[in-house]
Enzyme design. Structure first.
Site, PDB file in Angstrom:
ATOM      1  N   GLY A  45       3.286  -0.983  -3.385  1.00  0.00           N
ATOM      2  CA  GLY A  45       2.558  -0.168  -2.423  1.00  0.00           C
ATOM      3  C   GLY A  45       3.527   0.721  -1.673  1.00  0.00           C
ATOM      4  O   GLY A  45       4.732   0.412  -1.584  1.00  0.00           O
ATOM      5  N   GLN A  50       6.641   6.257   4.890  1.00  0.00           N
ATOM      6  CA  GLN A  50       7.852   5.728   4.246  1.00  0.00           C
ATOM      7  C   GLN A  50       8.613   6.795   3.469  1.00  0.00           C
ATOM      8  O   GLN A  50       9.764   6.586   3.102  1.00  0.00           O
ATOM      9  CB  GLN A  50       7.492   4.576   3.299  1.00  0.00           C
ATOM     10  CG  GLN A  50       7.001   3.330   4.018  1.00  0.00           C
ATOM     11  CD  GLN A  50       6.747   2.213   3.036  1.00  0.00           C
ATOM     12  OE1 GLN A  50       5.687   2.135   2.456  1.00  0.00           O
ATOM     13  NE2 GLN A  50       7.725   1.354   2.819  1.00  0.00           N
ATOM     14  N   CYS A  87       9.454  -5.258   2.003  1.00  0.00           N
ATOM     15  CA  CYS A  87       9.098  -3.858   2.240  1.00  0.00           C
ATOM     16  C   CYS A  87      10.247  -2.976   1.795  1.00  0.00           C
ATOM     17  O   CYS A  87      11.403  -3.262   2.095  1.00  0.00           O
ATOM     18  CB  CYS A  87       8.817  -3.642   3.730  1.00  0.00           C
ATOM     19  SG  CYS A  87       8.381  -1.951   4.151  1.00  0.00           S
ATOM     20  N   LEU A  88       9.905  -1.902   1.096  1.00  0.00           N
ATOM     21  CA  LEU A  88      10.946  -0.990   0.603  1.00  0.00           C
ATOM     22  C   LEU A  88      11.706  -0.344   1.750  1.00  0.00           C
ATOM     23  O   LEU A  88      12.833   0.115   1.557  1.00  0.00           O
ATOM     24  CB  LEU A  88      10.313   0.085  -0.298  1.00  0.00           C
ATOM     25  CG  LEU A  88       9.652  -0.451  -1.582  1.00  0.00           C
ATOM     26  CD1 LEU A  88       8.918   0.667  -2.306  1.00  0.00           C
ATOM     27  CD2 LEU A  88      10.679  -1.106  -2.490  1.00  0.00           C
ATOM     28  N   HIS A 129      -0.735  -4.505   4.520  1.00  0.00           N
ATOM     29  CA  HIS A 129       0.657  -4.116   4.756  1.00  0.00           C
ATOM     30  C   HIS A 129       0.785  -2.594   4.828  1.00  0.00           C
ATOM     31  O   HIS A 129       1.433  -2.054   5.736  1.00  0.00           O
ATOM     32  CB  HIS A 129       1.525  -4.691   3.622  1.00  0.00           C
ATOM     33  CG  HIS A 129       2.976  -4.344   3.679  1.00  0.00           C
ATOM     34  ND1 HIS A 129       3.973  -5.289   3.853  1.00  0.00           N
ATOM     35  CD2 HIS A 129       3.623  -3.148   3.567  1.00  0.00           C
ATOM     36  CE1 HIS A 129       5.160  -4.675   3.867  1.00  0.00           C
ATOM     37  NE2 HIS A 129       4.977  -3.379   3.678  1.00  0.00           N
ATOM     38  N   GLU A 130       0.145  -1.907   3.888  1.00  0.00           N
ATOM     39  CA  GLU A 130       0.298  -0.445   3.830  1.00  0.00           C
ATOM     40  C   GLU A 130      -0.466   0.254   4.960  1.00  0.00           C
ATOM     41  O   GLU A 130       0.032   1.231   5.522  1.00  0.00           O
ATOM     42  CB  GLU A 130      -0.154   0.093   2.469  1.00  0.00           C
ATOM     43  CG  GLU A 130       0.610  -0.461   1.265  1.00  0.00           C
ATOM     44  CD  GLU A 130       2.120  -0.404   1.393  1.00  0.00           C
ATOM     45  OE1 GLU A 130       2.645   0.499   2.080  1.00  0.00           O
ATOM     46  OE2 GLU A 130       2.781  -1.275   0.804  1.00  0.00           O
ATOM     47  N   HIS A 133       1.505   0.315   8.072  1.00  0.00           N
ATOM     48  CA  HIS A 133       2.529   1.376   8.118  1.00  0.00           C
ATOM     49  C   HIS A 133       1.976   2.639   8.799  1.00  0.00           C
ATOM     50  O   HIS A 133       2.725   3.362   9.460  1.00  0.00           O
ATOM     51  CB  HIS A 133       2.980   1.757   6.702  1.00  0.00           C
ATOM     52  CG  HIS A 133       4.114   0.930   6.165  1.00  0.00           C
ATOM     53  ND1 HIS A 133       5.362   0.884   6.736  1.00  0.00           N
ATOM     54  CD2 HIS A 133       4.187   0.123   5.071  1.00  0.00           C
ATOM     55  CE1 HIS A 133       6.155   0.088   6.020  1.00  0.00           C
ATOM     56  NE2 HIS A 133       5.470  -0.392   5.008  1.00  0.00           N
TER      57      HIS A 133
END
Ligand code: NI
Length: 159
Positions: A45, A50, A87-88, A129-130, A133
């Site tokens: 995701g 991000q 998380c990236l 999660h996304e 963000h």
């Protein structure tokens, strides 16, 4: 095009992202580039902040195929899970986060059609999660435990 993934400490990750006003070619290209960036990372995701763009757009793929969701909104939550996430934008860290086990997300697709996406299990976690963000929230804000990830694990669980 692969975009640069912003890391924790970059102020764009803490902004409240703005709604997408019009789903035009520019927005569709951003979604396509985000998917390419996500698969390249690899992750499951990615949210527009991000990659440095503070708009309400997420891309996800829990293994069932890519979804681009514009202006996503969690409209129902059921049950509870507590699973490890990464998380990236927070490389090398893993933490357990308590989330709803099932969610429904209302969003607009690439064509501007309103859709309802139901997520169970991993998909439910990714969607929450996304969308977090988009409100400037990172999983480390909610994690009940945090630890350093082993390299392979961080890559496998990248969100
Ligand atoms: Ni993330």
């Amino acid at each position: 095009m692969i975009l640069e993934i912003r890391k924790d400490g970059d102020p764009v990750l803490r902004q409240k992202a703005a709604p997408v006003a019009v789903i035009d070619d520019e927005m569709r290209q951003l979604a396509a580039d985000m998917l390419e960036t996500m698969y390249n990372a690899p992750g499951v995701g990615l949210a527009a902040p991000q990659v440095g763009v503070a708009v309400r757009l997420i891309v996800v793929d829990d293994g069932s195929g890519p979804h681009s969701l514009f202006n996503p909104r969690v409209v129902s939550r059921r049950g509870e899970v507590c699973e490890e996430e990464g998380c990236l934008s927070v490389p090398g860290m893993i933490g357990k986060v308590r989330r709803a086990a099932q969610v429904e997300v209302e969003a607009y697709d690439r064509s501007g059609r309103r859709i309802l996406v139901r997520g169970d299990d991993l998909m439910s976690i990714i969607l929450q999660h996304e969308t977090d963000h988009l409100d400037g929230v990172l999983f480390i804000d909610k994690a009940e435990s945090l630890r350093r990830a082993e390299k392979n694990q961080a890559e496998a669980e990248g969100e």
